[in-house]
Design a protein around this motif. Structure first.
Motif, PDB file in Angstrom:
ATOM      1  N   ASP A  36       7.959 -40.577 -29.154  1.00 60.72           N
ATOM      2  CA  ASP A  36       7.165 -41.612 -29.731  1.00 60.72           C
ATOM      3  C   ASP A  36       8.083 -42.544 -30.259  1.00 60.72           C
ATOM      4  OD1 ASP A  36       4.591 -42.621 -30.422  1.00 60.72           O
ATOM      5  OD2 ASP A  36       5.285 -42.193 -32.412  1.00 60.72           O
ATOM      6  N   GLU A  37       8.867 -42.112 -31.188  1.00 56.43           N
ATOM      7  CA  GLU A  37      10.093 -43.320 -32.008  1.00 56.43           C
ATOM      8  C   GLU A  37      10.541 -43.905 -30.839  1.00 56.43           C
ATOM      9  OE1 GLU A  37      12.125 -45.166 -34.513  1.00 56.43           O
ATOM     10  OE2 GLU A  37      10.309 -43.989 -35.139  1.00 56.43           O
ATOM     11  N   LEU A  38      11.197 -43.262 -29.716  1.00 50.48           N
ATOM     12  CA  LEU A  38      11.964 -44.053 -28.786  1.00 50.48           C
ATOM     13  C   LEU A  38      11.401 -45.149 -28.328  1.00 50.48           C
ATOM     14  CD1 LEU A  38      14.267 -41.082 -27.644  1.00 50.48           C
ATOM     15  CD2 LEU A  38      15.151 -43.342 -28.973  1.00 50.48           C
TER      16      LEU A  38
ATOM     17  N   ASN B  88       4.162 -50.060 -19.577  1.00 50.11           N
ATOM     18  CA  ASN B  88       5.576 -49.784 -19.525  1.00 50.11           C
ATOM     19  C   ASN B  88       5.883 -48.625 -20.722  1.00 50.11           C
ATOM     20  OD1 ASN B  88       6.243 -51.391 -17.457  1.00 50.11           O
ATOM     21  ND2 ASN B  88       6.356 -53.259 -18.997  1.00 50.11           N
ATOM     22  N   PHE B  89       5.147 -48.634 -21.688  1.00 56.21           N
ATOM     23  CA  PHE B  89       5.279 -47.957 -22.949  1.00 56.21           C
ATOM     24  C   PHE B  89       4.120 -46.921 -23.055  1.00 56.21           C
ATOM     25  CE2 PHE B  89       7.818 -51.539 -23.261  1.00 56.21           C
ATOM     26  CZ  PHE B  89       9.153 -51.205 -23.211  1.00 56.21           C
ATOM     27  N   ARG B  90       4.157 -45.712 -22.894  1.00 53.75           N
ATOM     28  CA  ARG B  90       2.762 -44.706 -23.026  1.00 53.75           C
ATOM     29  C   ARG B  90       2.546 -44.749 -24.367  1.00 53.75           C
ATOM     30  NH1 ARG B  90       2.411 -39.398 -23.311  1.00 53.75           N
ATOM     31  NH2 ARG B  90       4.747 -39.213 -22.700  1.00 53.75           N
TER      32      ARG B  90
ATOM     33  N   SER C 207       5.426 -69.306 -35.846  1.00 55.99           N
ATOM     34  CA  SER C 207       5.856 -68.343 -36.894  1.00 55.99           C
ATOM     35  C   SER C 207       4.953 -67.270 -36.829  1.00 55.99           C
ATOM     36  CB  SER C 207       6.044 -68.784 -38.289  1.00 55.99           C
ATOM     37  OG  SER C 207       7.022 -69.882 -38.285  1.00 55.99           O
ATOM     38  N   GLY C 208       5.184 -66.023 -37.046  1.00 58.76           N
ATOM     39  CA  GLY C 208       4.184 -64.996 -37.045  1.00 58.76           C
ATOM     40  C   GLY C 208       4.904 -63.568 -36.883  1.00 58.76           C
ATOM     41  N   THR C 209       4.036 -62.604 -36.802  1.00 56.33           N
ATOM     42  CA  THR C 209       4.442 -61.163 -36.696  1.00 56.33           C
ATOM     43  C   THR C 209       3.582 -60.382 -35.574  1.00 56.33           C
ATOM     44  OG1 THR C 209       4.903 -61.252 -39.080  1.00 56.33           O
ATOM     45  CG2 THR C 209       4.746 -59.082 -37.835  1.00 56.33           C
ATOM     46  N   LEU C 210       4.079 -59.807 -34.947  1.00 57.03           N
ATOM     47  CA  LEU C 210       3.619 -58.868 -33.903  1.00 57.03           C
ATOM     48  C   LEU C 210       3.880 -57.475 -34.067  1.00 57.03           C
ATOM     49  CD1 LEU C 210       4.760 -60.860 -30.715  1.00 57.03           C
ATOM     50  CD2 LEU C 210       2.503 -60.988 -31.735  1.00 57.03           C
ATOM     51  N   TYR C 211       2.798 -56.813 -34.436  1.00 53.17           N
ATOM     52  CA  TYR C 211       3.013 -55.098 -34.808  1.00 53.17           C
ATOM     53  C   TYR C 211       2.817 -54.426 -33.708  1.00 53.17           C
ATOM     54  CZ  TYR C 211       2.711 -56.961 -39.744  1.00 53.17           C
ATOM     55  OH  TYR C 211       2.795 -57.676 -40.952  1.00 53.17           O
ATOM     56  N   VAL C 212       3.666 -53.551 -33.468  1.00 53.48           N
ATOM     57  CA  VAL C 212       3.787 -52.758 -32.439  1.00 53.48           C
ATOM     58  C   VAL C 212       3.692 -51.217 -32.864  1.00 53.48           C
ATOM     59  CG1 VAL C 212       5.232 -51.706 -30.549  1.00 53.48           C
ATOM     60  CG2 VAL C 212       5.237 -54.036 -31.012  1.00 53.48           C
ATOM     61  N   ARG C 213       2.871 -50.339 -32.548  1.00 52.19           N
ATOM     62  CA  ARG C 213       2.744 -48.834 -32.889  1.00 52.19           C
ATOM     63  C   ARG C 213       2.558 -48.065 -31.789  1.00 52.19           C
ATOM     64  NH1 ARG C 213      -3.098 -47.497 -35.519  1.00 52.19           N
ATOM     65  NH2 ARG C 213      -2.346 -45.420 -35.280  1.00 52.19           N
ATOM     66  N   GLY C 214       3.138 -46.934 -32.183  1.00 49.72           N
ATOM     67  CA  GLY C 214       2.906 -45.776 -31.416  1.00 49.72           C
ATOM     68  C   GLY C 214       2.109 -44.712 -31.835  1.00 49.72           C
ATOM     69  N   ARG C 215       1.981 -43.438 -31.483  1.00 46.72           N
ATOM     70  CA  ARG C 215       0.997 -42.583 -31.909  1.00 46.72           C
ATOM     71  C   ARG C 215       1.384 -42.304 -33.406  1.00 46.72           C
ATOM     72  NH1 ARG C 215      -0.811 -37.663 -28.295  1.00 46.72           N
ATOM     73  NH2 ARG C 215      -1.786 -38.990 -26.699  1.00 46.72           N
ATOM     74  N   HIS C 216       2.974 -42.369 -33.812  1.00 47.01           N
ATOM     75  CA  HIS C 216       3.322 -42.084 -35.302  1.00 47.01           C
ATOM     76  C   HIS C 216       4.296 -43.463 -35.710  1.00 47.01           C
ATOM     77  CE1 HIS C 216       1.946 -38.108 -34.725  1.00 47.01           C
ATOM     78  NE2 HIS C 216       2.451 -38.185 -33.727  1.00 47.01           N
TER      79      HIS C 216
END
Length: 200
Positions: free
Chosen positions: A43-45, A118-120, A162-171
């Protein structure tokens, strides 16, 4: 006592049922821990790779904008599960505009995509228990914070929205910050133990 057919002496020692059950239990616990650690590492990768992919898209648009001497934008649209996004080119020199995207005047530069293609198990979002990259808690879980129009524009003069894009996985939780004056990006990772964001 007679030696077994293998020719090795037999001393009568062996595992009791309790010892065997203990060994099997220990093996099951170790296997379970390694599976859980393996899933967390995967998940981290995936989440780190997705954040770098997003930063790469912004950089690619910035280069494209400089090359074409026209604005290029990533447009984000919320759908049922996540955001979909697509790149557009300003074809008439007045900037990328939502109305001109809808009319077809501003040209699409690629297909509609979403991170999970591309990123499960990875999507745009901020975990409710995580402060934003400015340290503010309770600001919501929306992962696309680039203005009301949801257009991340890179301009031929090198600037960007300007801004921020937050990307999250399961953890795992990452953020891609876009610095408007230079159009550059920074990838940040939230460290749960310290409760802080660090540059990656």
């Amino acid at each position: 006592m007679q030696a077994p057919a293998s020719g090795l002496p037999f001393n009568g020692a062996g595992f009791t049922v309790v010892e065997l059950l203990f060994a099997l239990s220990l093996a099951a616990v170790i296997a379970g821990m390694s599976v859980a650690m393996g899933a967390a590492a995967a998940d981290e990768l995936r989440t780190a790779a997705a954040a770098r992919y997003v930063a790469g898209l912004v950089l690619g648009n910035r280069m494209d904008s400089l090359k074409r001497a026209r604005s290029v934008a990533l447009r984000f649209e919320a759908d049922a599960a996540d955001y979909v996004f697509q790149a557009y080119l300003d074809t008439n020199g007045n900037g990328v505009r939502t109305t001109e995207i809808r009319s077809g005047e501003d040209e699409a530069l690629g297909p509609v995509r979403r991170l999970s293609d591309n990123f499960r198990d990875v999507h745009f979002g901020l975990r409710a228990d995580v402060p934003d990259a400015d340290g503010v808690r309770g600001g919501g879980t929306d992962g696309v914070r680039i203005g009301v129009a949801r257009l991340l524009v890179t301009s031929p003069d090198g600037t960007a929205t300007s801004g921020t894009l937050y990307v999250r996985g399961r953890h795992a939780q990452y953020a891609v910050r876009v610095l408007g004056a230079t159009g550059r990006t920074r990838v940040l990772k939230f460290e749960p133990g310290a409760g802080t964001w660090t540059s990656r």
